[in-house]
Design a protein around this motif. Sequence first.
Motif, PDB file in Angstrom:
ATOM      1  N   HIS A 286       0.840  -1.206   0.000  1.00 12.40           N
ATOM      2  CA  HIS A 286       0.000   0.000   0.000  1.00 12.40           C
ATOM      3  C   HIS A 286       0.872   1.252   0.000  1.00 12.40           C
ATOM      4  O   HIS A 286       0.559   2.234  -0.701  1.00 12.40           O
ATOM      5  CB  HIS A 286      -0.924  -0.004   1.218  1.00 12.40           C
ATOM      6  N   GLU A 302      -6.752   0.874  -9.304  1.00 12.78           N
ATOM      7  CA  GLU A 302      -7.354   0.004  -8.301  1.00 12.78           C
ATOM      8  C   GLU A 302      -6.429  -0.172  -7.097  1.00 12.78           C
ATOM      9  O   GLU A 302      -6.875  -0.132  -5.942  1.00 12.78           O
ATOM     10  CB  GLU A 302      -7.669  -1.347  -8.932  1.00 12.78           C
ATOM     11  N   ASN A 306      -7.272   1.012  -3.232  1.00 12.22           N
ATOM     12  CA  ASN A 306      -7.219   0.141  -2.050  1.00 12.22           C
ATOM     13  C   ASN A 306      -6.240   0.683  -1.010  1.00 12.22           C
ATOM     14  O   ASN A 306      -6.513   0.656   0.193  1.00 12.22           O
ATOM     15  CB  ASN A 306      -6.816  -1.270  -2.465  1.00 12.22           C
ATOM     16  N   ASP A 309      -7.780   3.687   0.727  1.00  9.64           N
ATOM     17  CA  ASP A 309      -8.781   3.282   1.720  1.00  9.64           C
ATOM     18  C   ASP A 309      -8.108   2.732   2.981  1.00  9.64           C
ATOM     19  O   ASP A 309      -8.545   3.023   4.105  1.00  9.64           O
ATOM     20  CB  ASP A 309      -9.699   2.221   1.110  1.00  9.64           C
TER      21      ASP A 309
END
Length: 901
Positions: A286, A302, A306, A309
Amino acid sequence: MTAIKHALQRDIFTPNDERLLSIVNVCKAGKKKKNCFLCATVTTERPVQVKVVKVKKSDKGDFYKRQIAWTLRDLAVVDAKDAIKENPEFDLHFEKIYKWVASSTAEKNAFISCIWKLNQRYLRKKIDFVNVSSQLLEESVPSGENQSVTGGDEEAVDEYQELNAREEQDIEIMMEGCEYAISNAEAFAERLSRELQVLDGANIQSIMASEKQVNILMKLLDDALKEVDQIELKLSSYEEMLQSVKEQMDQISESNHLIHLSNTNNVKLLSEIEFLVNHLDLAKGHIKALQEGDLASSRGIEACTNAADALLQCMNVALRPGHDMLLAVKQQQQRFSDLREHFARRLASHLNNVFVQQGHDQSSTLAQHSVELTLPNHHPFHRDLLRYAKLMEWLKSTDYGKYEGLTKNYMDYLSRLYEREIKDFFEVAKIKMTGTTKESKKFATLPRKESAVKQETESLHGSSGKLTGSTSSLNKLSVQSSGNRRSQSSSLLDMGNMSASDLDVADRTKFDKDHFGFLQIFEQVLSELEPLCLAEQDFISKFFKLQQHQSIPGTMTEAEDLDGGTSSRQHNSGTPLPVSSEKDMIRQMMIKIFRCIEPELNNLIALGDKIDSFNSLYMLVKMSHHVWTAQNVDPASFLSTTLGNVLVTVKRNFDKCISNQIRQMEEVKISKKSKVGILPFVAEFEEFAGLAESIFKNAERRGDLDKAYTKLIRGVFVNVEKVANESQKTPRDVVMMENFHHIFATLSRLKISCLEAEKKEAKQKYTDHLQSYVIYSLGQPLEKLNHFFEGVEARVAQGIREEEVSYQLAFNKQELRKVIKEYPGKEVKKGLDNLYKKVDKHLCEEENLLQVVWHSMQDEFIRQYKHFEGLIARCYPGSGVTMEFTIQDILDYCSSIAQSH
């Protein structure tokens, strides 16, 4: 005091299974002398509870009541004030200090001594006895009135004790044996005394007989006391040994407690560390996606979504108290903030580049739409951008400042792009509109030279092919011919409910080319703009995460113009907008992006109004339908508001068209050398009504047309009468008769419900003026005969009897015969023929009323003939004078004249 003690025992303590051991009469120190009693009591049931009870005499009677009770365990200090001098005051320290003054020092000392003994026996609690004489604190004291307990007794012995059940039973048996016990108490007492003396003697003899046993018993008791002393010594040694064991066990217990506490703290610490690690740890993947992720590919978007988030979840973790003071937590939160700032900058920069690239890419596609009346499709651009919708939502919740900056940049770039597209689109629409008009005008207007046409076209389009908007050139395009409009009304379709594409080929050939071309272009413009605005509004709502519909009723807040330097609302620390403001923000964004739509639509409407003012009818119906459709979807949307504003302009043009027609009616000038016929504004009203009825059939704005009808028909009525009064060539009655007949025929054919009263009025005016014209015209063929009989009727009106009129010199039989001879049948036919020719000159061919008027004249002539014959029969009876022609002759004359012409 003994009586009071017995009474308290009986009334208060015995029902509660308590025994009263000591009592003292006291009052509170420093206050009015309100006496009460402090009682020391113990319960009769085990475990024994020792209490100090305050008892007070009731105000309503002589009985006592229990007021308050304290357990001896709660007593901390007993303060006797002075251990040497006699002092009735003393203090008891329970939860607070109670100061008392006893009625006597002896009662006070006895009560304190009882408290000390009860504490030693039952509680062995450390109660501080302050300022108390050491004599009172001995284990054994002489018995007295208030002595209650001794060191070796099991419990205190009261001066008075209640009888138990066995004692009561024995007394009852004894009293039953002595029936006179109640009636003669003295005899009963003497008997008891004698029996008691007998028992005492027996006891003394028994004691004297058992002295040896007593001595043995006393020896045994002495041995037992020695054994007790030895046992007490051993118990004391055991107690000293166990004291050290107790201390060691206390230390072990304390150590175990500390170990348990340490284990508990370790478990809690592990739980806190696991919580922080699980919730504040961001995966390396991430982190890499946020720092270096590809924002151009679907897979990269995408991954970044992620990661964003996950970062947001880590930053929004609800930390427990004290976590924010940990250095590691602070460092991790700072790392998260840096990642958020870095990724927010990357995202904002990338989206700004996408906005700019979209402007360049879309500009390259404008050329292919320049010749077609279509707007470029933005769906591919919207589809590509919607991949970033979740990231925009993340940006909105984490960094509202950058989100707001992106919103402004998007509006700036897209407003310029849409402005170019929409202006080019409207230029094409204007060119096609004016070109269509010119093609149709070749068949509707007078021939003009090619050079004039070419010059007019160049003035409209200019050297670059764009419309210049010149007022003079537009005025040249205005259609003046009312006959051309009249020919249109017969072939109009219901354009309010049918688009141009719904017209079949046969109808299009009938439909006027000018209006059909304009309507087709206008409908195409609206059909292109509506989906464009709706698609952009839907995209803004989805991409910028703004709610279009408000679920909770509320007041809309006025937002500032997004075009300025400030945002639509001032926020504290970038707080997102509430729902109502988000809905308003969508509208403001749409206004900024499509700010050119309303002016361009107004310009197009102005052009259509210049080409032909009747175009406002089409535009009013079409705009009303589109506004109604938009308001059903969302009354406060940009499209609904914009079309509503444009509809106001169209309505003003429509009202101006009506006002211009009324003004043209008032300015009509008729020729003095030619007959009037059907007035131009009457024909134009027929054309307008036919056109309007075909356009407004089942339309939403029918009320506007009804109001216009009322204004126009009033203007027509007033100005028809005005022109009739000014007419010199054509009689007034003919002008009124023909025009009102035409109006009545038009209203009857169109069946306009709001003009029923005007239709009846038009018919009445037509009938009245037809009758007036017929009567006026028939006075000329038999002029002398008319004058003669008018004189006869005047004499009769003056009071002369009808049969005496023949005796008047000017109206005798000879004068009558003389006048009648002047109108033989031949002369009558000639006069009627001249009358027919004159009527034919007065009437116009368009309305075709000649036969109607001639038939009315025939009926009126016959009516006059009958009237003349009646006057002759009444005023000249028996004279044998008759007309030289009959009614049948009149019918033959009229028929022959009509056929000959």
